[in-house]
Design an enzyme around this catalytic site. Structure first.
Site, short mmCIF file in Angstrom:
data_model
loop_
_atom_site.label_atom_id
_atom_site.label_comp_id
_atom_site.label_asym_id
_atom_site.label_seq_id
_atom_site.Cartn_x
_atom_site.Cartn_y
_atom_site.Cartn_z
N TYR A 4 -1.46 4.73 -2.75
CA TYR A 4 -2.89 4.97 -2.79
C TYR A 4 -3.49 5.65 -3.77
O TYR A 4 -4.47 6.44 -3.88
CB TYR A 4 -3.12 5.93 -1.39
CG TYR A 4 -3.08 4.82 -0.20
CD1 TYR A 4 -4.36 4.31 0.69
CD2 TYR A 4 -1.84 4.57 0.25
CE1 TYR A 4 -4.03 3.52 1.48
CE2 TYR A 4 -1.67 3.90 1.68
CZ TYR A 4 -2.98 3.01 2.15
OH TYR A 4 -2.74 2.50 3.21
N HIS A 57 1.12 -8.38 2.86
CA HIS A 57 0.24 -7.48 3.32
C HIS A 57 -0.92 -7.54 4.18
O HIS A 57 -0.75 -6.99 5.26
CB HIS A 57 -0.27 -6.61 1.87
CG HIS A 57 -0.87 -5.13 2.38
ND1 HIS A 57 -0.53 -4.13 2.83
CD2 HIS A 57 -2.31 -5.13 2.21
CE1 HIS A 57 -1.29 -3.15 3.03
NE2 HIS A 57 -2.50 -3.68 2.53
N ASP A 98 0.85 -1.28 0.12
CA ASP A 98 -0.12 -0.06 0.02
C ASP A 98 0.91 1.13 0.10
O ASP A 98 1.18 1.92 1.08
CB ASP A 98 -0.85 0.01 1.26
CG ASP A 98 -2.16 -0.84 1.00
OD1 ASP A 98 -2.21 -1.55 -0.30
OD2 ASP A 98 -3.17 -0.77 1.71
N HIS A 148 -10.31 -5.01 8.87
CA HIS A 148 -10.06 -6.41 8.11
C HIS A 148 -9.91 -7.34 8.93
O HIS A 148 -8.80 -8.04 9.12
CB HIS A 148 -8.59 -5.80 7.41
CG HIS A 148 -8.15 -4.65 6.69
ND1 HIS A 148 -9.29 -4.34 5.48
CD2 HIS A 148 -7.99 -3.54 6.80
CE1 HIS A 148 -8.93 -3.09 4.92
NE2 HIS A 148 -8.03 -2.72 5.81
#
Length: 434
Positions: free
Chosen positions: A150, A269, A147, A279
């Protein structure tokens, strides 16, 4: 613009990448040497670019040059990039690859995840540069858990990200793995921008989304939890039983010579050892756990690092959500500075395997001291200088028993920047709650 470094395939190499929007047909160069006024080695750069039809975007010209013949051991080199017709960059400096094996100790790695491009992102990178400048150990570079920009399909954000990180990336090499924001950056999930803008070790002669490398006494394995075949986060085709990546992962771990690199670290990740409500591990973590946990445990991996969750968390040695003496430690470090705010909500009560958790921006420092001891430190962002908020010794074959488990509140600096960050985080939390 967007000057960055990465270690080459050999300890005697360093890869430089940069971009320009005004390239002509003449050759472009990387000049390097051991003094800023003696750049007597010259490499002709290769060039590439890409077009994204979905956003009608054409990238700048992306240049790559491999500096060879370097002396390993963190020797200082200087370089600049450009051409006589278009001009040259400023002169940058870097430390060469430290090399690997018993003679390269201690060595320190800078770890971060979900960096983005905000004030907090810059603060994190500034802290890493500050730590790098004062190291008394070898430097192993930056290791990122994915990430990055973005961009999410807005391709010019890759350019602003490259320019934002240049002050750090032009002097400290960085390895990274893919995150979900790289995954859905292209409509067909082909990781075009990531593949074009970053250069990493080849796997069986091919550039893949996964790879491994050796630095000091450490063997790093960078696993991609995302691939073009993946269309939902509740499945894991990238690491299915007979997938190309899973076959490579098992072979790579089996081939590690522990007499040369006794420490094995893995990065990917999305975490599955995670007690944050963001998550949740039962949804996004479960497919990853099912795919790789047994393999990592059987290979006696020492530590596993992830991002994705915008907070910090450290576990005991964990296998099947129980503290087990010969399992890996798990660390979530998705707190690099992203624009989505911190993940401040935790599962209660705190699981027995979760030792320290806190939603604050920051980064980690992992120092491999010798073949049996490594030191882990987490630096939270506060007042724009590193604050060590968590540290512990990783000792081979020893399960570190904590005196207590901790859940800490987010920490914001008592400054205008800190106040802005606190207000922004509160706003993002309010949005996510709706």
């Amino acid at each position: 613009e967007q000057v960055s470094l990465n270690y080459g395939s050999l300890p005697s190499e360093m890869v430089a990448m940069w971009t320009t929007v005004n390239a002509d047909s003449s050759s472009t160069f990387c000049e390097f040497g051991t003094a800023p006024d003696n750049l007597d080695n010259v490499v002709v750069a290769t060039r590439s670019s890409y077009y994204m039809a979905s956003s009608n975007y054409t990238s700048p010209i992306i240049f790559k040059a491999v500096m060879t013949g370097l002396t390993a051991g963190n020797k200082i080199y200087y370089y600049r990039v450009g051409s006589p017709s278009l001009g040259y960059s400023n002169v940058f400096s870097f430390k060469s690859n430290p090399g690997f094996g018993a003679s390269v100790t201690p060595v320190t790695f800078h770890l971060l995840g979900d960096v983005g491009q905000t004030e907090n992102s810059i603060s994190t990178l500034e802290q890493i540069v500050e730590v790098e400048s004062s190291l008394t150990t070898f430097s192993g570079g930056i290791v990122s858990m994915g990430d990055l920009s973005y961009a999410n399909g807005n391709q010019p954000l890759w350019d602003s990200f490259g320019n934002m990180r240049q002050f750090a990336a032009s002097q400290i090499p960085m390895f990274s793995i893919t995150g979900n924001h790289e995954w859905f950056d292209s409509k067909n999930y082909d990781f075009t921008a990531f593949q074009q803008r970053f250069d990493y070790p080849l796997v069986n002669g091919k550039k893949e989304l996964y790879y491994s490398f050796n630095v000091g006494l450490a063997h790093w394995v960078m696993v991609s939890g995302y691939c073009q075949e993946m269309h939902t986060v509740v499945t894991q085709p990238c690491l299915s039983a007979d997938s190309e990546q899973m076959n490579w992962l098992k072979a790579d771990l089996a081939a590690v010579d522990r007499s040369v690199t006794p420490w094995v670290f893995v990065g990917f990740h999305q975490p599955y050892v995670n007690s944050n409500t963001a998550h949740p591990m039962q949804i996004e973590g479960a497919p990853m756990q099912q795919a790789v946990e047994d393999t990592l445990y059987a290979a006696k991996v020492d530590m596993v690092f992830s991002g994705h969750v915008h907070a910090y968390e450290r576990s005991c040695r964990v296998y099947k959500y129980a503290c087990v003496g010969d399992a890996p430690y798990y660390v979530t470090i998705g707190d690099g500075g992203n624009a989505e705010g911190l993940a401040t909500e935790w599962v209660t009560p705190q699981p027995s395997w979760s030792l320290v958790r806190q939603a604050s921006y920051g980064h980690g420092e992992l120092t491999v001291v010798n073949s049996t001891h490594s030191l882990w430190e987490w630096h939270q962002n506060q007042d724009l200088y590193p604050v060590v908020a968590d540290e512990f010794w990783v000792i081979k074959d020893v399960q570190t028993t904590p005196k207590a488990r901790h859940t800490r509140e987010p920490v914001f600096a008592n400054t205008e920047r800190g106040s802005r960050a606190a207000r922004y985080n509160a706003m993002m939390q309010t949005r996510s709650a709706k």
